[in-house]
Design a protein around this motif. Structure first.
Motif, short mmCIF file in Angstrom:
data_model
loop_
_atom_site.label_atom_id
_atom_site.label_comp_id
_atom_site.label_asym_id
_atom_site.label_seq_id
_atom_site.Cartn_x
_atom_site.Cartn_y
_atom_site.Cartn_z
N ASN A 262 0.80 -1.22 0.00
CA ASN A 262 0.00 0.00 0.00
C ASN A 262 0.84 1.28 0.00
OD1 ASN A 262 -2.44 -1.36 -0.09
ND2 ASN A 262 -2.69 -1.38 2.15
N LEU A 263 2.11 1.16 0.37
CA LEU A 263 3.00 2.34 0.36
C LEU A 263 3.46 2.69 -1.05
CD1 LEU A 263 5.17 1.54 3.53
CD2 LEU A 263 3.36 3.26 3.33
N LYS A 264 3.28 1.75 -1.99
CA LYS A 264 3.60 1.96 -3.41
C LYS A 264 4.99 2.57 -3.65
CE LYS A 264 -1.25 2.50 -4.69
NZ LYS A 264 -1.37 1.09 -5.12
N PRO A 265 6.04 1.93 -3.15
CA PRO A 265 7.39 2.47 -3.35
C PRO A 265 7.82 2.40 -4.82
CG PRO A 265 7.51 0.27 -2.44
CD PRO A 265 6.06 0.66 -2.40
N GLU A 266 8.63 3.36 -5.22
CA GLU A 266 9.17 3.38 -6.59
C GLU A 266 10.51 2.63 -6.67
OE1 GLU A 266 8.33 7.59 -8.38
OE2 GLU A 266 8.50 7.77 -6.19
N VAL A 267 11.16 2.49 -5.53
CA VAL A 267 12.41 1.74 -5.44
C VAL A 267 12.36 0.88 -4.18
CG1 VAL A 267 14.93 1.86 -5.26
CG2 VAL A 267 13.70 3.60 -6.58
N ILE A 268 12.84 -0.35 -4.28
CA ILE A 268 12.93 -1.22 -3.11
C ILE A 268 14.40 -1.58 -2.91
CG2 ILE A 268 12.36 -3.48 -2.14
CD1 ILE A 268 9.70 -3.34 -3.67
N ILE A 269 14.88 -1.34 -1.70
CA ILE A 269 16.25 -1.68 -1.32
C ILE A 269 16.20 -2.83 -0.32
CG2 ILE A 269 18.37 -0.88 -0.19
CD1 ILE A 269 17.94 0.48 -2.85
N THR A 270 16.87 -3.93 -0.63
CA THR A 270 16.97 -5.04 0.32
C THR A 270 18.39 -5.07 0.89
OG1 THR A 270 17.62 -6.65 -1.38
CG2 THR A 270 15.26 -6.38 -0.95
N THR A 271 18.50 -5.62 2.11
CA THR A 271 19.81 -5.64 2.77
C THR A 271 20.18 -7.04 3.28
OG1 THR A 271 18.94 -5.15 4.98
CG2 THR A 271 19.42 -3.26 3.55
N TYR A 272 19.50 -8.07 2.76
CA TYR A 272 19.72 -9.41 3.30
C TYR A 272 20.29 -10.38 2.26
CZ TYR A 272 14.92 -9.52 1.45
OH TYR A 272 13.79 -9.37 0.66
N GLY A 273 20.91 -9.86 1.24
CA GLY A 273 21.51 -10.72 0.23
C GLY A 273 22.64 -11.58 0.75
N TYR A 274 23.22 -11.20 1.89
CA TYR A 274 24.34 -11.97 2.44
C TYR A 274 23.88 -13.30 3.02
CZ TYR A 274 22.87 -10.33 7.09
OH TYR A 274 22.15 -10.06 8.23
N TYR A 275 22.57 -13.46 3.28
CA TYR A 275 22.10 -14.75 3.77
C TYR A 275 20.89 -15.28 2.99
CZ TYR A 275 18.19 -12.49 6.29
OH TYR A 275 17.06 -11.79 6.62
N GLY A 276 20.26 -14.43 2.17
CA GLY A 276 19.13 -14.87 1.37
C GLY A 276 19.50 -14.89 -0.11
N GLU A 277 19.20 -15.97 -0.77
CA GLU A 277 19.60 -16.11 -2.18
C GLU A 277 18.73 -15.25 -3.09
OE1 GLU A 277 20.18 -19.63 -5.55
OE2 GLU A 277 19.70 -20.13 -3.48
N ASN A 278 19.37 -14.42 -3.90
CA ASN A 278 18.72 -13.59 -4.91
C ASN A 278 17.49 -12.86 -4.37
OD1 ASN A 278 17.99 -12.37 -7.28
ND2 ASN A 278 18.12 -14.24 -8.51
N PRO A 279 17.67 -11.91 -3.46
CA PRO A 279 16.52 -11.20 -2.88
C PRO A 279 15.71 -10.40 -3.90
CG PRO A 279 18.59 -10.14 -2.27
CD PRO A 279 18.94 -11.44 -2.90
N GLU A 280 16.39 -9.90 -4.95
CA GLU A 280 15.66 -9.14 -5.97
C GLU A 280 14.59 -10.03 -6.62
OE1 GLU A 280 19.94 -7.44 -6.22
OE2 GLU A 280 18.99 -9.37 -5.83
#
Length: 333
Positions: A262-280
């Protein structure tokens, strides 16, 4: 006439004596100043390596609010917090590190240093290493005071490094550790560099004509966490002239997927790629997220968690990277 000549002669003699005394005093003071403040070109063994650093004993007021007297420069150091480890290495104290926290992963040399726990310290291990100094956090001060007293009784200097939630806090911590370890000059250089680079980021950000709405995801579904105000990520987004869509919240906050969508972001930044495979890819393939602008336009980027959440010198790398990802047309030059 004779009397006049004698007076003139006497006056000349007295004047000469007075001048000789003044010159002699001047030479003596100059000589003393030379010994106390050797010139930069003096390369004698006695003056080599002298600087404003290393003036011990030194008294500091650490993150606990208490005064700590450090009688001599530490030769061995233990750090039980990853950010303190990074600060110590940046200050040139790496060779003195004999123990680091379990989560210390930067620089790569930390892989070969004894691990001594984290919030729960391996007390016996630390004591066996017999360090001159232990760098701890306010958590340790508030929850393990008896252990810290044990360290002090063993002759270890305990320095509490305060929690940091802003760049200014980090600058203060760097200077605190610099003073405690005899590397104040290096600390000043690091802080100055960070301040200069951050100022350049903010100056470039003035070119941004329309702020982008950014969602920061520090933990994935189903327990999604984001960062509100009072966090480095929020300060960084402000610095690059972007809008944190969770700015109405404080600190680290849990959101439902519906709330995030519902916040409708235009960009999403993830910070857990070091333990989660392919967060994008994880975000792109989420059910119900297809109409989120960031997903529609594939504006999803993972960043090194340590550079945007760990209160150390690399935070400036984090804010520069965010600028490049969110506004490549401004910061990608």
């Amino acid at each position: 006439m004779m009397e006049s000549k004698m007076k003139k002669t006497l006056f000349s003699v007295l004047l000469a004596i007075l001048l000789a005394v003044m010159v002699g005093c001047g030479a003596t003071e100059e000589g003393n100043e030379s010994k106390e403040s050797p010139s930069e070109t003096d390369t004698s063994e006695e003056t080599q390596g002298e600087s404003s650093d290393g003036a011990f004993p030194v008294t500091i007021t650490d993150g606990s609010g208490e005064q700590v007297e450090i009688k001599s420069e530490p030769e061995t150091i233990v750090s039980v917090l990853a950010s303190n480890t990074e600060i110590a290495f940046a200050l040139g104290q790496g060779e003195k590190m004999v123990g680091v926290s379990d989560y210390s992963n930067y620089p790569e040399e930390t892989a070969n240093i004894e691990k001594v726990g984290g919030q729960e310290m391996n007390v016996e291990k630390i004591l066996s290493l017999n360090p001159d100094m232990v760098l701890v956090s306010t958590f340790h001060f508030e929850n393990h005071s008896a252990v810290l007293q044990k360290f002090k009784k063993a002759g270890i200097d305990v320095v509490v490094v305060d929690d940091a939630t802003s760049f200014e806090d980090v600058y203060e911590n760097i200077q605190l550790v610099g003073k405690a370890t005899g590397s104040q000059d290096k600390a000043d250089q690091i802080v100055k560099d960070m301040e200069t680079r951050l100022a350049k980021v903010k100056e470039k950000a003035k070119q941004v004509e329309e702020k982008k709405k950014v969602w920061v995801e520090v933990a994935p579904a189903p327990d999604i966490f984001t960062t509100g105000t009072g966090t480095f990520m929020h300060e960084m987004l402000e610095a690059i002239n972007a809008k944190n869509v969770a700015a109405e919240e404080e600190g680290w906050v849990k959101f439902t997927e519906e709330e995030a969508v519902n916040l409708k972001p235009e960009v999403i930044i993830t910070t857990y790629g070091y333990y989660g495979e392919n967060p994008e890819a994880q975000v792109l393939n989420r059910e119900g997220w297809s109409e989120v602008p960031a997903v529609e336009n594939e504006q999803i980027f993972d960043v090194d968690n340590d550079t945007v959440t760990r209160p150390g010198p690399r935070l400036i790398d984090g804010v520069e990277r965010l600028g490049e990802l969110i506004y490549p047309e401004v910061f990608g030059e």
